[in-house]
Write a protein that holds these residues in place. Structure first.
Motif, short mmCIF file in Angstrom:
data_model
loop_
_atom_site.label_atom_id
_atom_site.label_comp_id
_atom_site.label_asym_id
_atom_site.label_seq_id
_atom_site.Cartn_x
_atom_site.Cartn_y
_atom_site.Cartn_z
N GLY A 8 0.82 -1.20 0.00
CA GLY A 8 0.00 0.00 0.00
C GLY A 8 0.85 1.25 0.00
N VAL A 9 0.38 2.29 -0.64
CA VAL A 9 1.06 3.59 -0.64
C VAL A 9 0.04 4.69 -0.35
N GLY A 10 0.54 5.77 0.22
CA GLY A 10 -0.32 6.91 0.50
C GLY A 10 0.48 8.19 0.53
N MET A 11 -0.14 9.28 0.15
CA MET A 11 0.52 10.58 0.18
C MET A 11 -0.41 11.63 0.75
N HIS A 12 0.15 12.58 1.46
CA HIS A 12 -0.53 13.84 1.71
C HIS A 12 -0.09 14.78 0.59
N GLU A 13 -0.99 15.55 0.06
CA GLU A 13 -0.67 16.45 -1.03
C GLU A 13 0.56 17.30 -0.69
N PHE A 14 1.38 17.59 -1.69
CA PHE A 14 2.56 18.43 -1.50
C PHE A 14 2.18 19.88 -1.78
N GLY A 15 2.67 20.78 -0.95
CA GLY A 15 2.36 22.21 -1.13
C GLY A 15 2.76 22.98 0.12
N ARG A 16 2.05 24.06 0.39
CA ARG A 16 2.25 24.82 1.62
C ARG A 16 0.96 24.79 2.42
N PHE A 17 1.05 24.30 3.64
CA PHE A 17 -0.14 24.12 4.48
C PHE A 17 0.13 24.75 5.84
N ASN A 18 -0.14 26.05 5.93
CA ASN A 18 0.18 26.79 7.15
C ASN A 18 -0.64 26.33 8.34
N ASP A 19 -1.79 25.69 8.07
CA ASP A 19 -2.67 25.26 9.15
C ASP A 19 -2.41 23.83 9.59
N LYS A 20 -1.36 23.19 9.04
CA LYS A 20 -1.08 21.80 9.38
C LYS A 20 0.34 21.64 9.90
N SER A 21 0.51 20.72 10.84
CA SER A 21 1.82 20.41 11.38
C SER A 21 2.42 19.21 10.65
N LYS A 163 3.31 20.05 -17.75
CA LYS A 163 2.26 19.47 -18.59
C LYS A 163 1.64 18.25 -17.90
N TYR A 164 2.48 17.42 -17.30
CA TYR A 164 1.96 16.22 -16.63
C TYR A 164 1.43 16.52 -15.23
N ALA A 165 1.99 17.50 -14.56
CA ALA A 165 1.55 17.83 -13.20
C ALA A 165 0.11 18.31 -13.15
N VAL A 166 -0.38 18.82 -14.26
CA VAL A 166 -1.78 19.25 -14.33
C VAL A 166 -2.71 18.13 -13.89
N HIS A 167 -2.33 16.89 -14.15
CA HIS A 167 -3.18 15.74 -13.86
C HIS A 167 -2.83 15.04 -12.55
N ASN A 168 -1.90 15.60 -11.78
CA ASN A 168 -1.46 14.96 -10.54
C ASN A 168 -2.02 15.71 -9.33
N PRO A 169 -2.98 15.13 -8.62
CA PRO A 169 -3.59 15.85 -7.49
C PRO A 169 -2.64 16.08 -6.33
N TYR A 170 -1.47 15.41 -6.32
CA TYR A 170 -0.52 15.58 -5.22
C TYR A 170 0.53 16.66 -5.51
N ALA A 171 0.53 17.20 -6.71
CA ALA A 171 1.55 18.19 -7.10
C ALA A 171 1.20 19.58 -6.59
N MET A 172 2.22 20.35 -6.26
CA MET A 172 2.04 21.72 -5.80
C MET A 172 1.67 22.64 -6.96
N TYR A 173 2.37 22.49 -8.08
CA TYR A 173 2.14 23.36 -9.24
C TYR A 173 1.45 22.57 -10.34
#
Length: 379
Positions: A8-21, A163-173
């Motif tokens: 099994g694999v899992g990810m939390h989305e990558f980005g900036r999350f000021n409200d999360k530790s 171009k590919y990151a557009v389809h990746n819900p875990y990507a920042m950009y």
């Protein structure tokens, strides 16, 4: 001995999350990985937790959110290779027969701005030579002089990534950029413009690693770890983050050594890889590492990428998740995120970024100080 698999694999989305530790990021990734494996934390017998910039025993704090089940927990730090190093430790723990189910989790809330503290001497820090973009730029500039690599080829790497990151819900950009926008963006460290560098950010990633017999009690949706290798620099290596050795040497670079060891362990070669996630903290690194890992001859990484050989439908699709350039780099989680991406590829679950018929995949990460991890997965 039974195969070692990722159940099994899992990810939390990558980005900036000021409200999360970091506890939030890591625990979400771990919960998603366990759910993906049809398991709970009660099934896990040990955990390896990757992180670079948080407090000591941070893995214990993350797993507390899952109930802190009293299992052995080891905190792992190997710079950008931390997550893959945690996977290697998990692989070894299963392969040895000590455990049947192990959790590897990586998490980070990266500091803003250029990353420091990567083993540079004080004089380097004081004179401005302790910021990674300078070394990335130096490495690809030398490549341009030696082999004729162009800024347009660097821009194409970034164009492909977005171009590919557009389809990746875990990507920042997740926005496409034109080659012109990339070339005309603010110069950071010549020849690298703003979009040619990744952004340190926040995120989490996790994998549940088991022996095959145990995994089959929970799921049939597993992939096999054919190789898990960590190489570190030797005496005499000159550490440069994007190359890990001088350009002209009579011995293999760090990434080459790691790849050679992994291919030998898996019993295959570079031509057998169907899709790869490799270290692309800057556009030049993707070109250099595509060569060092054996996907093309030295000096041909730029032209071949521009011709589409590293795009979906090409000879060896590379970073078609958007890679680190678009996903961003939460340092402790980044290389585990790469492994999650290639796991989804082998499952046929990468959506619009799926490489048709992918059966063998490679993940490569390079960490400051001289750490190189190569992981090969088979369907």
């Amino acid at each position: 001995m039974d195969d070692v698999v990722i159940a099994g694999v899992g990810m939390h989305e990558f980005g900036r999350f000021n409200d999360k530790s970091y506890r939030d990021l890591g625990s979400v990734a771990a919960k998603r990985a366990l759910k993906d494996a049809n398991m709970t934390i009660k099934d896990v017998q040990a955990a390896f937790c990757a992180n670079v910039y948080e407090v000591s025993a941070s893995g214990h704090n993350v797993l507390e959110r899952l109930g802190l089940p009293g299992i052995p927990i080891v905190n792992v730090e190997n710079a950008c290779a931390s997550g893959a190093s945690a996977v290697r430790l998990a692989y070894q723990a299963i392969k040895s027969g000590e455990y049947d189910i192990v959790l590897a989790v990586g998490f980070e809330k990266s500091p803003r701005g250029f990353l420091h503290g990567a083993g540079y001497d004080q004089w380097q820090e004081s004179t401005g030579l302790g910021a990674n973009p300078l070394y990335f730029a130096t490495s690809i500039h030398g490549h341009m002089v030696e082999y004729g690599t162009t800024k347009e080829q660097l821009a194409h790497i970034v164009y492909k990534s977005h171009k590919y990151a557009v389809h990746n819900p875990y990507a920042m950009y997740r926005k496409e950029l034109s080659v012109e926008e990339i070339l005309n963006a603010r110069m950071v460290s010549d020849p690298l413009t703003l979009y040619m560098l990744c952004a340190p950010n926040d995120g989490g990633a996790a994998a549940v690693i088991c022996n095959k017999k145990t995994a089959e009690k929970f799921t049939q949706n597993y992939v096999t770890i054919a190789a898990s290798v960590l190489e570190t620099r030797r005496r005499g290596d000159m550490f440069v983050p994007a190359v890990s050795a001088p350009a002209q040497t009579s011995y293999p670079t760090l990434a080459e050594r790691a790849a050679q060891s992994a291919f030998k362990m898996a019993g295959i070669g570079p031509k057998d890889i169907d899709v790869a996630e490799i270290q692309d903290v800057d556009a030049g690194s993707e070109i250099i590492y595509s060569e060092r890992l054996g996907f093309c001859p030295i000096g041909e990484g730029g032209p071949r990428a521009q011709l589409g050989e590293t795009s979906i439908g090409g000879r060896i699709p590379i970073n078609v998740s958007g890679g680190i350039l678009s996903r961003g780099e939460p340092v402790g989680a980044s290389s585990l995120g790469q492994i999650a991406e290639i796991t989804r590829q082998l499952r046929g679950a990468a959506g619009n970024n799926q490489v048709e018929g992918a059966k063998v995949a490679l993940s490569h990460s390079e960490g400051a100080g001289g750490n190189s991890c190569v992981t090969i997965l088979k369907k």
